[in-house]
Design a protein around this motif. Sequence first.
Motif, short mmCIF file in Angstrom:
data_model
loop_
_atom_site.label_atom_id
_atom_site.label_comp_id
_atom_site.label_asym_id
_atom_site.label_seq_id
_atom_site.Cartn_x
_atom_site.Cartn_y
_atom_site.Cartn_z
N ASP A 287 14.53 20.61 54.83
CA ASP A 287 13.45 21.22 55.60
C ASP A 287 13.91 21.71 56.97
OD1 ASP A 287 13.90 18.77 56.73
OD2 ASP A 287 11.80 18.15 56.76
N ARG A 288 15.20 21.93 57.12
CA ARG A 288 15.78 22.42 58.38
C ARG A 288 16.90 23.38 58.07
NH1 ARG A 288 14.12 21.00 62.76
NH2 ARG A 288 15.99 21.37 63.92
N ILE B 215 25.56 32.54 69.23
CA ILE B 215 24.15 32.19 69.23
C ILE B 215 23.97 31.14 68.14
CG2 ILE B 215 21.77 32.97 68.92
CD1 ILE B 215 22.73 35.79 69.68
N ALA B 216 23.50 29.95 68.52
CA ALA B 216 23.25 28.87 67.57
C ALA B 216 21.76 28.58 67.54
CB ALA B 216 24.03 27.62 67.95
N ILE B 217 21.19 28.58 66.35
CA ILE B 217 19.74 28.43 66.17
C ILE B 217 19.47 27.24 65.26
CG2 ILE B 217 17.67 29.54 65.26
CD1 ILE B 217 19.32 32.23 65.64
N ASP B 218 18.57 26.36 65.67
CA ASP B 218 18.07 25.29 64.81
C ASP B 218 16.61 25.61 64.52
OD1 ASP B 218 20.37 23.63 64.73
OD2 ASP B 218 19.85 22.79 66.68
N ALA B 219 16.17 25.36 63.29
CA ALA B 219 14.79 25.69 62.92
C ALA B 219 14.25 24.74 61.87
CB ALA B 219 14.74 27.12 62.38
N ASP B 220 12.94 24.54 61.92
CA ASP B 220 12.22 23.86 60.86
C ASP B 220 11.88 24.95 59.85
OD1 ASP B 220 12.01 21.40 62.34
OD2 ASP B 220 10.50 22.39 63.57
N CYS B 221 11.99 24.65 58.56
CA CYS B 221 11.70 25.69 57.58
C CYS B 221 11.19 25.10 56.28
CB CYS B 221 12.94 26.54 57.31
SG CYS B 221 14.27 25.66 56.48
N GLY B 222 10.60 25.96 55.48
CA GLY B 222 10.14 25.62 54.15
C GLY B 222 10.49 26.75 53.21
N GLY C 226 9.88 29.86 58.70
CA GLY C 226 10.12 28.78 59.64
C GLY C 226 9.85 29.16 61.08
N ARG C 227 10.16 28.18 61.95
CA ARG C 227 9.96 28.30 63.39
C ARG C 227 11.21 27.78 64.08
NH1 ARG C 227 8.90 24.55 66.76
NH2 ARG C 227 8.11 25.00 68.81
N ILE C 228 11.72 28.54 65.03
CA ILE C 228 12.93 28.17 65.75
C ILE C 228 12.60 27.07 66.76
CG2 ILE C 228 14.70 29.00 67.36
CD1 ILE C 228 14.48 31.72 65.89
N LEU D 114 8.89 32.79 65.12
CA LEU D 114 8.69 32.60 63.68
C LEU D 114 9.57 33.58 62.93
CD1 LEU D 114 4.79 32.43 63.65
CD2 LEU D 114 6.41 30.52 63.72
N PHE D 115 9.96 33.21 61.70
CA PHE D 115 10.80 34.09 60.89
C PHE D 115 10.49 33.88 59.42
CE2 PHE D 115 13.08 30.13 61.37
CZ PHE D 115 13.51 29.86 60.08
N THR D 116 10.89 34.87 58.63
CA THR D 116 10.85 34.77 57.17
C THR D 116 12.05 35.53 56.62
OG1 THR D 116 9.57 36.80 56.87
CG2 THR D 116 8.32 34.75 57.06
N PHE D 117 12.49 35.16 55.45
CA PHE D 117 13.47 35.94 54.71
C PHE D 117 13.46 35.47 53.26
CE2 PHE D 117 15.90 32.65 57.02
CZ PHE D 117 16.53 31.97 55.99
N HIS D 118 14.07 36.24 52.41
CA HIS D 118 14.14 35.93 50.98
C HIS D 118 15.58 35.56 50.64
CE1 HIS D 118 14.32 36.66 46.63
NE2 HIS D 118 13.09 36.18 46.67
#
Length: 136
Positions: free
Chosen positions: A48-49, A61-68, A77-79, A96-100
């Motif tokens: 879930d991350r 650039i390093a990004i951590d995010a919660d995702c589903g 998810g949300r950064i 917020l972001f989305t991708f497939h």
Amino acid sequence: MRGTVGAVMLAVLLAAPVAGGDTKVQKPIGTWTKTGGELEVKFEFKTDRLKCTLSGGAITIAIDADCGMAKDGNIFGRISKVEKKGTEFGPKVGDLFTFHVRVKGDTLTLSDLGPANNADARQLVEGDYKAAAQKR
């Protein structure tokens, strides 16, 4: 209360049937990398991350995010954390972001990065990633 509502909404989204059948897409758990020119993009997916690192030249650039992930392979998810070196551009905490995603063998294909108004980010991030060798 807000966390409970979010958890319920996530459960509803993940339980919703996929149009055209109940086909489940493989979760991309693990590390995936893509290199183009000087730039390397690395995704590290957990249940879930996720962590995404873009590096090249003098920029990181390093990004951590919660995702589903939905059954059709859409990730949302949300950064939650951003570290930038050598640039002020890029995403911010709370974005917020989305991708497939689609996994086939040792290749992960990432497409449809959103929000749709960021063509530069799509060009950098979308494409085919190779699975990193597993540590034994």
